[in-house]
Design an enzyme around this catalytic site. Structure first.
Site, mmCIF file in Angstrom:
data_model
loop_
_atom_site.group_PDB
_atom_site.id
_atom_site.type_symbol
_atom_site.label_atom_id
_atom_site.label_comp_id
_atom_site.label_asym_id
_atom_site.label_seq_id
_atom_site.Cartn_x
_atom_site.Cartn_y
_atom_site.Cartn_z
ATOM 1 N N ASN A 32 46.916 65.696 4.731
ATOM 2 C CA ASN A 32 48.159 66.196 4.155
ATOM 3 C C ASN A 32 48.716 67.389 4.939
ATOM 4 O O ASN A 32 49.923 67.629 4.929
ATOM 5 C CB ASN A 32 47.926 66.580 2.694
ATOM 6 N N THR B 168 42.948 67.554 -7.102
ATOM 7 C CA THR B 168 42.517 66.724 -8.234
ATOM 8 C C THR B 168 41.055 66.298 -8.131
ATOM 9 O O THR B 168 40.538 65.672 -9.057
ATOM 10 C CB THR B 168 43.402 65.478 -8.361
ATOM 11 N N GLY C 10 51.001 55.767 -2.850
ATOM 12 C CA GLY C 10 50.644 57.145 -3.139
ATOM 13 C C GLY C 10 50.188 57.323 -4.569
ATOM 14 O O GLY C 10 50.684 56.653 -5.474
ATOM 15 N N TYR D 167 43.539 60.848 7.944
ATOM 16 C CA TYR D 167 44.648 61.128 7.021
ATOM 17 C C TYR D 167 44.553 62.570 6.535
ATOM 18 O O TYR D 167 43.570 62.957 5.893
ATOM 19 C CB TYR D 167 44.515 60.159 5.854
ATOM 20 N N SER E 75 51.948 59.996 -1.916
ATOM 21 C CA SER E 75 52.069 59.941 -0.460
ATOM 22 C C SER E 75 53.205 59.077 0.062
ATOM 23 O O SER E 75 53.470 59.077 1.272
ATOM 24 C CB SER E 75 50.749 59.484 0.156
#
Length: 372
Positions: A174, A134, A311, A172, A64
């Site tokens: 992505n 993941t 990140g 948060y 990140s």
């Protein structure tokens, strides 16, 4: 133990990174620039089953920290008059039918409310999965060379309910940064990699930094990344250094080095990349998590502030911290064994707190559950 000195000996820093290895990380390299000069050190292993330490100037998937680079490009395009920070994203990307209240600023600050395509953690502890990330165990391992198109990630996120009304909260996601990538490409007519090269990598001579799309390799030298999963009652650990990073497009896909991260963050806070007024906007945090526009802005107990982003990306991780004037920076590269439970999260959080306390004279808590 490997130490390079251009300043004073820093046994306390070496001790911390060795204890990080003891806590479960495979390897750690650390770079500190402060009033004592530059210090670099490494501990642990470059590769499981071997004896070499991680390379001091090795390449690492920075997760990140990519968001800080992406946000900087967007703000540079704002400075060029090509993007309006408070303009509706729908004006630039009408094909997605985005809520008209979502602005460019909300993307960069994670206040848009869009669903996080890598999965959403809720306050009650529940997790709603998105793509095969993941958190998916063997399914992610089997899928790790799949190519996702950025538009595909956005459409998956928009098929889920929004987390909150735009601009009313912080979470948060992505997805915000895939939209930022598509915004960059729409207004410039060039790829995000080309714009990254034009605006940041070229001017700063960041020759160790790569903005991939679906390329699976990582330049040498580098430490190895690993992932652990369960299958048929057995625990299996695989080398995932090579993988297709399109699953975390523009929110976590870049590759860099601790040297380049130091150069980047010190140039950014020093005003080399952005006009003063946009840098001030970038470093103005929202109230809930202290997130500005692509950076966390966090107070260090005992006095002072750090501008930072960390990140993690499937067995690789990077740390990037700076004082607001760029006079002190901490950058680090980590390699470890990741898993679906993100079980290194607590050790990661404790280790970063210790490093920040040592270098910046206080404690700082970051989020340990960020995928990407």
């Amino acid at each position: 133990m490997s130490v390079t000195l251009t300043g004073h000996a820093r046994p306390e820093l070496q001790k911390i990174i060795e204890e990080m290895v003891d806590s479960g990380f495979v390897g750690v390299t650390l770079r500190v620039h402060d009033e004592h000069g530059e210090w670099t050190g490494s501990a642990g292993l470059r590769e499981l089953g071997r004896t070499e330490e991680p390379p001091i100037d090795g390449h690492v998937r920075i997760g990140s920290n990519t968001k800080t680079f992406t946000a900087t490009v967007v703000l540079q395009l704002v400075a060029e008059g090509r993007i309006g920070l408070d303009t509706a994203v729908d004006d630039y990307l009408p094909e997605f039918g985005l809520d008209r209240r979502i602005t460019v600023r909300m993307l960069l600050q994670h206040t848009s409310g869009v669903f996080n395509f890598t999965g959403e953690y809720f306050e009650d502890g529940t997790f709603v999965p998105g793509i095969t990330a993941t958190t998916a165990g063997k399914e992610w391992v089997d899928n790790r060379f799949h190519t996702y198109r950025p538009e595909e990630l956005v459409r998956l996120a928009l098929s889920k309910p929004a987390r909150f009304e735009p601009g009313t909260d912080w979470s948060y996601a992505n997805t915000n940064y895939v939209l930022a990538r598509l915004l960059i490409e729409k207004v410039t007519g060039r790829s995000v990699a080309e714009e990254m090269q034009r605006l940041i990598l070229g001017p700063l001579d960041l020759t160790g930094t790569v903005q991939p799309t679906s390329e699976t390799g990582i330049p040498e030298p580098h430490a190895h990344a690993y992932y652990r999963y369960e299958e048929d009652g057995q625990t299996r650990t695989v080398d995932v250094t090579r993988q297709n990073p399109s699953w975390i497009s523009s929110g976590g896909d870049m590759i860099s080095t601790t040297r380049d991260l130091h150069t980047f963050i010190s140039a950014l806070v020093g005003g080399t990349l952005l006009p003063a007024e946009l840098l001030a906007e970038m470093c103005t945090p929202e109230a809930k998590a202290g997130y500005g526009l692509g950076v966390f802005v966090q107070e260090v107990p005992g006095g002072g502030t750090v501008i930072m982003h960390n990140g993690g990306m499937a067995g690789h991780a990077a740390l990037m911290y700076s004082t607001p004037d760029g006079s002190t920076t901490l950058t680090a590269a980590l390699n470890y064994v990741d898993d679906a439970d993100l079980s290194m999260g607590e050790a990661f959080q404790k280790a970063t707190q210790r490093l920040v306390a040592e270098v910046f004279g206080g404690e700082q808590a970051g989020s340990a559950r960020q995928t990407g």
